[in-house]
Structures are given as C-alpha cells and as structure tokens.
Write an enzyme that holds these catalytic residues in place. Structure first.
Site, PDB file in Angstrom:
ATOM      1  CG  HIS A 664      -1.899  -1.123   1.242  1.00 43.62           C
ATOM      2  ND1 HIS A 664      -1.661  -2.300   1.910  1.00 43.62           N
ATOM      3  CD2 HIS A 664      -3.115  -1.263   0.656  1.00 43.62           C
ATOM      4  CE1 HIS A 664      -2.682  -3.122   1.747  1.00 43.62           C
ATOM      5  NE2 HIS A 664      -3.584  -2.517   0.994  1.00 43.62           N
ATOM      6  CG  HIS A 704      -7.517   4.538  -2.063  1.00 41.67           C
ATOM      7  ND1 HIS A 704      -6.548   4.753  -3.025  1.00 41.67           N
ATOM      8  CD2 HIS A 704      -7.497   3.195  -1.809  1.00 41.67           C
ATOM      9  CE1 HIS A 704      -5.975   3.620  -3.347  1.00 41.67           C
ATOM     10  NE2 HIS A 704      -6.527   2.649  -2.629  1.00 41.67           N
ATOM     11  CG  ASP A 705      -5.085   2.194   0.589  1.00 41.66           C
ATOM     12  OD1 ASP A 705      -5.846   2.188   1.568  1.00 41.66           O
ATOM     13  OD2 ASP A 705      -5.063   1.297  -0.265  1.00 41.66           O
ATOM     14  CG  ASP A 815      -8.793  -0.541  -3.424  1.00 42.43           C
ATOM     15  OD1 ASP A 815      -7.575  -0.387  -3.554  1.00 42.43           O
ATOM     16  OD2 ASP A 815      -9.331  -0.808  -2.334  1.00 42.43           O
TER      17      ASP A 815
END
Length: 947
Positions: A664, A704-705, A815
C-alpha cells in the site's frame, strides 16, 4: 371598618355595588387591589389594614408583640434568677453557656440524622455567596442576612402535601406558652378532658424542639412537677447516647430560650436517665438522697434541693425506646410522685412517643432536603468551571468550608491518573486498585479564626503550595479509607497521632475528616481533608455521609478539568505535529521548482487513458507529472480555479505521505487514481457525474490509502492500536480521510480554497464517501443491491442513493484493478501483496500468539494460485460483471480479470510453488500494487490475494 375598606367601597364599578359583586370583581382582577393599595393608601391606612388582618386571623399584632416582649424581658430579670443559672440532670451540674450560640453552630442532633430546629422567624441556612440585605438584630446591631427564601419557603412542596394546621420547623408563629392556659386553668379540667386537650396540643407539631417543649410543659401539668427534662436516644449498638436541648423546663420557660440552649450529652446506661433508657423501666425515687445514683454534691453547689424524681421511657408505636422523660419535685411541697402520677405519665408518653417519631421522620426528610440542596449548589459551583484547576479548587474548597462548618479544607492532588508512581494495594473488599506514592500539589483554604493574615480583609485565604508529605493523606490514599479523628486518637494501621505535622498543615488541628478522590477506574486522583469543625469536638456521622457525596462531586469536577487540560495539551501537540509535518512531509521549494520546470506530458504519451496501464515505465517524478495531467485533462484546474503551484505542492505532499511499505504505497495510490481517470475519460463516466463529483473521485482515489501501515483493519483491532481506539469501524479508511484533511490544511497545499462553504462541505462529503467505500466490508454489504440495479434497464442513476452506490463500486473496481492488468504485471503484484500479508501473519503469530488467517499464513504460501482463484471467483468477477453491465465501456476490466483467472487456474493445476512464481523473469522497476485490507475478515473460500 378600616379606612381603606371605606375607600374601596366608594370606587366606581359597572355592576350593582354589593359585597358579593365587589368580592367577585377582586377575585377576577387580583392585580387591582394591589395596585390600589400601593397608589392610594397612606401609611396609617396600611397600619390599620395590618392590625385588622392580625385580629381577623386570631393572631397578636405587632404592637401587642412588642408589649408582650417587653413584659417578658422585665419578668425574666426579676424571677428565677438563681434557678436558671444552673440545672440538674442526672445529678450532673449543667451550666448554660455565657453567650448565645450562633445558628451556624451544628448541634449533636445533626450527628444522628436530625436537623436542628429553628426558632420562629429565624433562618436555617447561611449562604455567604448570595446577595445580602441589611436587617437589625434583637439587640439593635445591624447584621447581614442572605437575601434568599426562608427554609419554610423551601419546604412549600412538602407543606402542600400535609394538613394546613401542622407546625413545621422554622414556621412563623407565636410561642406555645403565649397562647396557652395557665396551669391552674388546665388542672380545672377533668382527667379525660385534660388528657385529650394535652394530646391535641402536640398532635399537629412537627418541629422537634417545639414539640418536646410542649410535651414537657404538659408533663408538668399532669404530674404537677416543678421542672421537666427530655432526652432523645441517638446512635445504634454500642454507639448509643442521649442528647437533650430541653432540660429543667418550668411553667415559666420560653420556647425561644430552648433554641439557644447548648445540648448536653449523657452516656447510654449511665445515671438515672441512662439506666431508664437501657432497662426500659420506670424509676420513681421518693427521696433522691437515698438513691446511690444521685450525687448530693451538685445540690450543695447549686443551692437547689432535689427531693423526688420520676423518670420514664418514651416509646414509639413499635415499643422501641426513643427517649427518656424526667420530672423533678412535686410543686407546693406535695411530696413524692404517686402511682397515679406514673399511670397518667405513662399514658401521655404513649402519644408523645408517636409524635416524637413523626417529628424525627420529618426531620430526617429535611436532612435529605438540605443535603440535596447543598449538593445541587456544589454541582453548580463545580460544573460551571471546567477550564482552570485553580479556580475550580478555590470554589470547591470554599464550598467545603461552608457545607461542613469547618475552618479549613485541603485537597492534595497528584499529576494525573495515568502518571508514574503507582502502587497496587489490596483493600478490604478485595478489589485491586491503584494508589499514589506522593502528591505533587496541595490546595488549601482557611476561614474564620484560622486565617493567618487578616489585614487583607479577605474572608477566605486560598493558597496552592507544595507542603511536606502529608502522612495522613498518603495513608488514606493507600488504604482507601475515610478517616474521622481528633488529636490523640489512635487510628488502626496509621503510625503516630493526628496533628499538624502528620497532616502537613501549619495550623492547630482540632478535628479532621479525610477521604480519597477516585475516578471511574478507581484510580486515586487525590485526597480531600476537612479541618476543624466549628463549635464541635469532631465531625459526626452525618458529616461523613455528606462528605462522601462531596468527594464524589469533587472527583468528577477534577477529572473533567484534567481531561480538559489533556485536551488542550493534545491540541497543542497536534499543532506541533502539523508544524513538523508541514516541514518534513510537505514539498519543499526545490521539489516544487523541479516539477514546475518540467513540461507536462500528454495523456497519450503517458498511456494513462488505457485500462491496461502499468506504471513501471514512469519514475517517481513522472508519476507526479501524470497526476497533474489528470487534473488538466479533466479541466479541474480551470473549473475550480486551482493554483497551479499549490497543485504541484499538494501532489508531492500526497506522494510523501504514503509509507514505503511493500504493497500500500504511493504507486498503488497513483494506479488507483489512473484507473479512475480512465473510467472518467475512456469510460466516459465524467458525463454521468457533476464536476464536483469528478473532483472528489480523483482526489479520493489518490488519497484512499495515504499513510497505510501495511496491515489490515483486523490487525489494528487485534493489536489494540490507537487507530482502533480512535474509530469504531473502518479504522484505516477513516484514518486515510482524516490524514488527507490534515495535509490539505498545511500552508501552500490548499487546492480547495476557491470553493465556497457549501461546495467545500459537499466536496468533503463526496471524498469521504469515496475513501470509505474502499473498505471491502461495505462492498460485500451492497454488492447484491448493485447487481440488482445494473440488471434493471429502467434504473435511474440520477437518483441520489443510486449515484452514491455507483461511485462506491467504481472506486472499489479501481482499488482491485490490478487483477485486470496484463499477466506479467499481475504475477509480480501477487508476489508483493502476498509478502506483505505474510509479514503481518508473522507479527500476529510471534507477538500476539495468534494463528494468522489462511491467506496470511506463510506456511501456506505455495497455495497462492489457489488463493488468487478463490479471490477472483468470490469478489472480482461479480464486481466487474456488474460494472460492465452498468457501462459496456468497462469490458476490458472484465476481460483482464477472466484472463488472469485462467492463468492462476493453470498454475494451481500444476501446483506451482511460491518460489517458482517469484523467479519469473520480469524486470519491473516498480510494481503496481493494490489493497484488500479487509480480506482477512472473509471466510477461507472467499479469501485470496488480489493483484
């Protein structure tokens, strides 16, 4: 007829002038009479009205009261001068105090749940912090009294529930003796009538002192005794004793004098009174000098001759002894008390016991009222000041001195309940708690005679000083005990005696009441000490009961202020972190200048319009240039007037705030944003959404991460991480959104400043929804509904909820989009994500002794192909099939997913090991990664490693 009534009768009304009509008019217009009285009546008229009202209600007027008071005072100077100087109670010499006791001085009745009765016209409470009005005392000296409703006004709700003819404590009225018949008039009645009249005389009185005074007057009438005394029993078991405020009452005694008497205390079982209380027997002594319990020396000292004594117990309706009544000497030399006197005495005391019990019960309710009233005021004091510890404790200590009639109050605190210096102790109840080794501050306040420096004129002396270690407070904190002691009294387990040295005070210690302050976790915050009870030897049981509630409120207030101070510190710490972040984790000038000098490549040259894009051909700076190109091609810079330099700085800051984890990382965030860009452009979805939605989808994809730690939500919960304690669900997703907000607020990073207030609020809501949707738990929750919508040709995607669901499924597809990429990329990504998962599994096993999930168990790494097939079948295929039905232009995603499934299935059939997969001849400079942070929550058959 008073003159004002004549004037009122002459007023003009619109109805026939008659008394009923006038009364009806006044009933319907209550304000008229008041207005008329104020504007039309003279001082003489008002005086006539006052006198007329008193006569109509059978009461003495003010002038008659003054005449009676003067006559009484003159008579008091000339008669009983010797007898009232000394009194005899159980052959003990009792000398009344030289001066009058103040109303603030608590009496022993308070110790046994009895409220001190208040003389007519006097106030029960003193509230020094209220507004005051000036009045004149009986002696003519001006005094200040609180401008507050009287105690009878406070009991208005209680009075409304009782008969109107009851005499309540503190209720204005005449002294009973002023309206009573003389002893000769009473004795002219026959015995049944006399008994009935005397019972009726006490039946309506709930004031304990007034009731007992009437009882003694009536006892003297029935027995023709010279003087009477009444003792009430308080306490229980071995702690019982007798207390009397009414002794040596004669027919000439005045009720007001009874309120001023200092109570006397008789040991239980000692003397004649104590014997009667203990045995319950009636004692009739014809000659006191012949009884060994009588001390002749007292008569010799006082000059009063005690001849006969009649002493009898007073019982309630359950035959329990509540007191002892005593009569001394028959009047007029009639000799000893007879059997008939005993019979009449016993019969009358039966009714008296019931009356005393009722009065005690009523006074117990008054105790509760007083306590509630004090605690309400204390709560007001505490909870209106929750910002400053010094101000809070100043108010609490001052209120403590007032509530407990003490001259000093101290609070010793330690720094915080989470600080070091704790020891574990085992209290009597067996519950393990934490206690403090030492105190870091001592707040104390003194009032009255204990003030050292009176030149300042302050009523209270407040100080916060570090005193030598308070041995008593340390003992209280360690043992969690309440200490109520006086100097010279041993305390079990405590070395030494209570004194100024053991308490750490620089004043004389006459009595002390100490109790620990606990929070909700039973941690000791500190200790409260109340010092030196005014006018009393020590604090009583009632003080202990009220002190417990007082300490509880103190603990709540102190704990709240501590939390507020921690919040301020945390806020300051956050500002420091933001300052550090703005310096270290934000783009510097050189980095921004380097990107500014670069020419932004086209989307075609970067290949970011393709669904098969792979980032391995771009270096780190080029990924930032590609990010800016996405904003440019979607025309977001022009539509939202984004400062170009701020966009560069923001993009670099986002890249820096992705951690260097295997999976990630920034590359993953960039690839998800590229897939969203391809959906909006090549997939033509920008036409479906508003400009603000497009803006939020791109920003949400990039962030988002952000600041992902390489572990799942389940791992955060298992490790009890701060993130798991900060949020209730979707721990990592909420953190990603909040971290995005944090970096966007750093100076120079705000690319949203052109948005108005509503646009900005809507944008944040859209971005938050986008980021939270990457939690696969939400995907599993809504996938069935999405499938149902895409299969229905009539679905309206302009509907608000449908649009939210469509955006959520799009970000989930982005994603997981690595599973749709070319096989060479997919295979390398699978190796990376599997390695990150195995690292988490190793931590779970080694650090927490927890068996990791199937997909995170390193011993199962050779089953990676099987995991991938299961992951595609249970998650990915259904998602991309639904997206393809929603928009046929998304077909390449479904085709790529199916192609990779076939490849993984072939490896599964050949039982390819993890090492064989890792040795693939693929040389990518960077790897496209993706997130499945919540896959460990899924059943084994739904688990897999997406690529």
């Amino acid at each position: 007829m008073p003159s004002f009534i004549k004037k009122l009768g002459s007023c003009v009304v619109r109805m026939p002038l008659s008394e009923p009509n006038v009364e009806r008019y006044l009933d319907e217009h209550p304000g008229f009479l008041q207005k008329y009285v104020v504007t039309h009546l003279s001082e003489t008229d008002l005086k006539d009205l006052y006198e007329h009202w008193y006569k109509a209600h059978g009461r003495k007027s003010s002038t008659e009261k003054e005449r009676k008071r003067s006559r009484t005072e003159e008579e008091g100077k000339s008669c009983h001068a010797v007898e009232h100087k000394t009194s005899i109670v159980d052959n003990q010499l009792v000398v009344p105090p030289a001066g009058k006791a103040t109303l603030e001085t608590p009496t022993p009745e308070e110790a046994m749940d009895v409220v001190p009765s208040v003389a007519p016209g006097k106030q029960l409470h003193q509230f020094p912090n209220r507004q005051f009005r000036k009045t004149v005392s009986r002696e003519g000296a001006p005094i200040l009294k609180p401008y507050r409703r009287s105690f009878s006004d406070d009991l208005i709700n209680i009075r409304s529930l009782l008969p109107t003819n009851l005499q309540l404590p503190g209720e204005p009225g005449e002294e009973p003796s002023a309206r009573r018949r003389s002893r000769e008039e009473w004795r002219q009645l026959n015995e049944p009538d006399l008994m009935m009249e005397l019972v009726r005389d006490i039946a309506q009185d709930l004031d304990l002192v007034s009731l007992c005074f009437k009882i003694l007057l009536n006892v003297g009438i029935l027995t023709n005794g010279d003087r009477c005394s009444l003792f009430l029993i308080f306490g229980s078991g071995d702690q019982r004793f007798l207390v009397s405020k009414l002794f040596d009452v004669t027919e000439n005694s005045q009720l007001t004098d009874m309120y001023e008497h200092k109570p006397i205390r008789i040991p239980y079982g000692k003397g004649i009174v104590g014997y009667v209380a203990e045995s319950g027997e009636t004692v009739n002594i014809p000659d006191a000098y012949q009884d060994e319990r009588f001390n002749k020396a007292i008569d010799m000292q006082t000059g009063f001759r005690t001849k006969s004594i009649l002493c009898m117990p007073v019982k309630n309706n359950q035959s329990e002894i509540v007191g002892v009544a005593q009569v001394i000497n028959k009047k007029d030399e009639e000799g000893p008390f007879t059997a008939n006197d005993e019979k009449i005495f016993e019969r009358y005391l039966t009714f008296c016991g019931i009356g005393i019990t009722n009065a005690l019960l009523f006074q117990s309710s008054v105790i509760m009222y007083k306590r509630s009233d004090s605690l309400v005021l204390l709560a007001h004091y505490i909870f209106e000041e929750q910002r400053d510890m010094n101000n809070l404790l100043r108010r609490v200590l001052k209120k403590g001195c007032e509530m407990f009639s003490s001259t000093g109050c101290r609070i010793l605190l330690r720094e915080s309940p989470e600080s070091d210096g704790l020891t574990t102790v085992e209290p009597e109840n067996g519950q393990v708690v934490k206690s403090s080794e030492s105190f870091v501050s001592c707040f104390e306040i003194y009032t009255g005679d204990d003030i050292k420096n009176k030149e300042s004129g302050d009523e209270y002396e407040f100080q916060n000083i570090l005193t030598p270690q308070d041995a008593l407070a340390k003992f209280v904190a360690e043992k969690l005990k309440t200490i109520n002691a006086v100097p010279g009294e041993p305390i079990e387990g405590f070395e030494g005696m209570v004194c100024a040295e053991t308490i750490g005070a620089d004043r004389e210690i006459r009595s002390v009441l100490a109790m620990p302050i606990l929070n909700e976790s039973r941690n000791v915050l500190g200790v409260v000490e109340i010092l030196n009870k005014k006018g009393e030897e020590r604090f009583d049981r009632n003080d202990e009961s009220l002190f417990e509630a007082f300490t509880l409120f103190c603990g709540l207030g102190i704990y709240n202020v501590m939390n507020f101070e921690r919040l301020i510190k945390a806020n300051n710490a956050q500002k420091v972190v933001l300052e550090i972040l703005s310096y270290h984790a934000s783009a510097n000038k050189d980095e921004v200048s380097l990107i500014e000098r670069e020419e932004i490549p086209s989307a075609d040259s970067l290949n970011i319009l393709s669904f098969e894009f792979a980032d391995h051909s771009l270096d780190t700076d080029q990924t930032v240039l590609a990010t800016i190109r996405m904003f440019m091609d979607l025309d977001l810079i022009n539509k939202f007037r984004i400062d170009f330099q701020s966009l560069i700085r923001w993009s670099i800051t986002v890249r820096k705030n992705y951690r260097d984890v295997m999976y990630h990382n920034w590359r993953h965030g960039f690839n998800v944003a590229q897939m969203m860009f391809a959906m909006l452009t090549s997939g033509q979805m920008s036409q479906q959404f508003t400009d603000l939605e497009v803006f939020a989808l791109l920003v949400g994809s990039l962030c988002h991460d952000i600041d992902h730690r390489g572990t799942t939500n389940q791992f955060q919960k298992l490790s009890d991480s701060p993130l798991a304690n900060l949020y209730s669900t979707s721990f990592m997703e909420y953190h990603h959104f909040n971290h995005f907000l944090t970096i966007s607020q750093v100076e120079g990073n705000n690319i949203f400043k052109s948005l108005n207030e509503k646009e900005y609020a809507d944008f944040l809501d859209l971005t938050k929804t986008t980021i939270l949707a990457t939690d696969l738990a939400l995907y599993f929750k809504h996938k069935a509904l999405f499938k149902q919508l895409v299969e229905n040709p009539s679905t309206n995607w302009d509907d608000g909820e449908n649009r939210v669901l469509l955006r959520s499924m799009m970000i989930t597809g982005c994603d997981l989009s690595a599973i749709t990429k070319p096989w060479e990329v997919q295979r390398m990504v699978a190796e990376k994500i599997a390695s990150e998962f195995f690292n988490q599994g190793d931590i779970e096993r080694d650090k927490f002794g927890h068996t990791p999930a199937y997909m995170m168990d390193r011993s199962k790494r050779d089953e990676l192909p099987k995991m991938q097939v299961g992951f595609i079948d249970n998650i990915c295929l259904e998602l991309y099939e639904s997206l393809e039905k929603a928009n046929p232009l998304f077909r390449p995603l479904l085709d790529g997913c199916l192609s990779n499934r076939r490849n993984w299935s072939n490896l599964c059939e050949r039982r390819t090991s993890f090492a064989d997969i890792s040795s693939a001849n693929i040389t990518l400079t960077s790897i496209n990664t993706n997130r499945v942070g919540t896959l460990s929550n899924q059943p084994e058959e739904e688990s897999g490693v997406e690529g």
